[in-house]
Every structure is written in structure tokens, then in C-alpha cells.
Design an enzyme around this catalytic site. Sequence first.
Site, PDB file in Angstrom:
ATOM      1  N   LYS A 160     -44.777  35.470   5.762  1.00 49.67           N
ATOM      2  CA  LYS A 160     -44.763  34.510   4.684  1.00 49.67           C
ATOM      3  C   LYS A 160     -45.816  33.257   4.702  1.00 49.67           C
ATOM      4  CE  LYS A 160     -42.769  30.776   7.022  1.00 49.67           C
ATOM      5  NZ  LYS A 160     -43.649  29.754   7.277  1.00 49.67           N
ATOM      6  N   ASP A 219     -35.977  30.220   9.640  1.00 47.54           N
ATOM      7  CA  ASP A 219     -36.345  30.624   8.696  1.00 47.54           C
ATOM      8  C   ASP A 219     -35.988  32.275   8.518  1.00 47.54           C
ATOM      9  OD1 ASP A 219     -38.166  31.290  10.454  1.00 47.54           O
ATOM     10  OD2 ASP A 219     -39.973  30.554   9.418  1.00 47.54           O
TER      11      ASP A 219
END
Length: 269
Positions: A8, A132
Site C-alpha cells: 500500500k 495496519d
Amino acid sequence: MLDFPNAKINIGLLVTEKRPDGFHNLESCFYPVQWCDALEILPAEKLEFTMSGLPVPGNPDSNLCLKAYHLLQQEFQLPPVHMHLHKVIPMGAGLGGGSSDAAFALKELNSLFELNLSDDKLEGYARQLGSDCAFFIRNKPVIAVEKGDVFKPVALDLKGYTCVLVYPGIHITTAEAYGNIMPQKPSCDIEMFLKQDIKVWKDVLKNDFETALFPKYPELAAIKERLYAAGATYASMTGSGSAVYGLFKEEGSSNLIFPDHYLLWKGLL
């Protein structure tokens, strides 16, 4: 079962305050990109974990993929498996590769053994593995707040843009990155600026870690400048570093030349 845990990027990253538990609250947009590892999980006679590709520091027994297995094993009587991780996403780069591996391990085990866990349940397990990790369960653009594990949907579509990610081989640990950061109240509303034309992002969407790390690692600032010089509409360090990315609408990215020891990934969003 074979899957491909992806990375990401962070579009804007504000570190807003230090929490009583020692972590930090932040605000950022997480956006998936298809720079991927490979993770295969197969039933086996005994639990085994192997790796190939980029070397991963530390004891393999502490890998997050194994931790994901043991976490589910606490509630479900999982048979032993052989897990093989082929590492392509560099570590210490702010790309979330290890978190993605863990989240995909949860998803593969859920499918392989028909545990019928919902995405909400899987996110709950993922939050126990890392701040995350939960993002990679649904793997869609979000505004992340608190420790980076609480999400708000965001209507952001960057289709048609090419992302160029540059990793200069500098491994920045989370402890190092946060050790140089000064939390402060948000100076902008990331969600509001994401709704504006991408051409204005350069002046308003900042990654707070750049202020902390660019003076120590001027190479990172030079990469960002080179991406803009090549025609990037927006460029930024991702996460707590050290990968830097540029978003290109045109083919200017084909003119980029970096030293051979850099790792580069380029792909359409």
C-alpha cells in the site's frame, strides 16, 4: 492455496498525537498497489514455515504469517500447514508488506479450512497482529485514523495513473521513524483535499515523516525531486519510509533512471 499479498501507499500522513499506550494516532489515506509477495498455504503433516526471495531479518518463528496461524489456532483446531512466503516487497520501506502477508495468511486460512469468518471478524484478528494489518482484509482505499487500524471509506479512484515506487535500500525501522517525529494537531483535512484535483495535492498533502527523515537521508528527498522532474503529478514518501512514489498521468515515468541497487516497481493503479 496461493495468493499474492500486495503493498500500500500513504497519500498524506499526519502524526497527530502520542497515545498513553506508547503508540501514535495518525491520519492518512491508505491506497493498495500491486507490488506483491507470494504466499502459499497447504495442508501438511506438521506445521512448517519457509521463505524465499528477499532476506527477512529476525527469527522466522516470529514471522507474522505464523503468528496469524497461531492466533486462529487459539479458537479453531486448525490442522498443520506448510506456509511458504516468497518475499518481493522490501522491508523497512513503509509499504506494509509484512502486515499484508499476515492479513492474507488470515484470509487464506479462513478459506482453506472454511472457517466462515466475516471481514469484520478477520479485521479483529488482524488488529491483534499489527496496526495496519486490518487494512489488507478488505484491501480498498480508506482514511485510516487512530493507530492506523480504524477506517473510514473514501471515494478515491486513481485508475489511469501509473505509480512508480522507488526503494533505495535504506531500511528504516518504525522505532527510528517515530523517534524523530513531533506529533502535532492536523494542519489540513486529508479527506477534504482528496476530493480536490490531484494537481493541488503537491502543496497540501504532506507526509510528516519527510520532515523527520529527509535531513538524515537526503537521498530520499532527491528521489522525490527526481520524480517531480520526470513529470509526476504527485510524489511522496510512503508510510514511515523509505520508499518514495510518484503518480504519473503521462508516460514521463519511462525516462526515470536510478542506481542499480535501487528497487523499482511500476504499475497502473
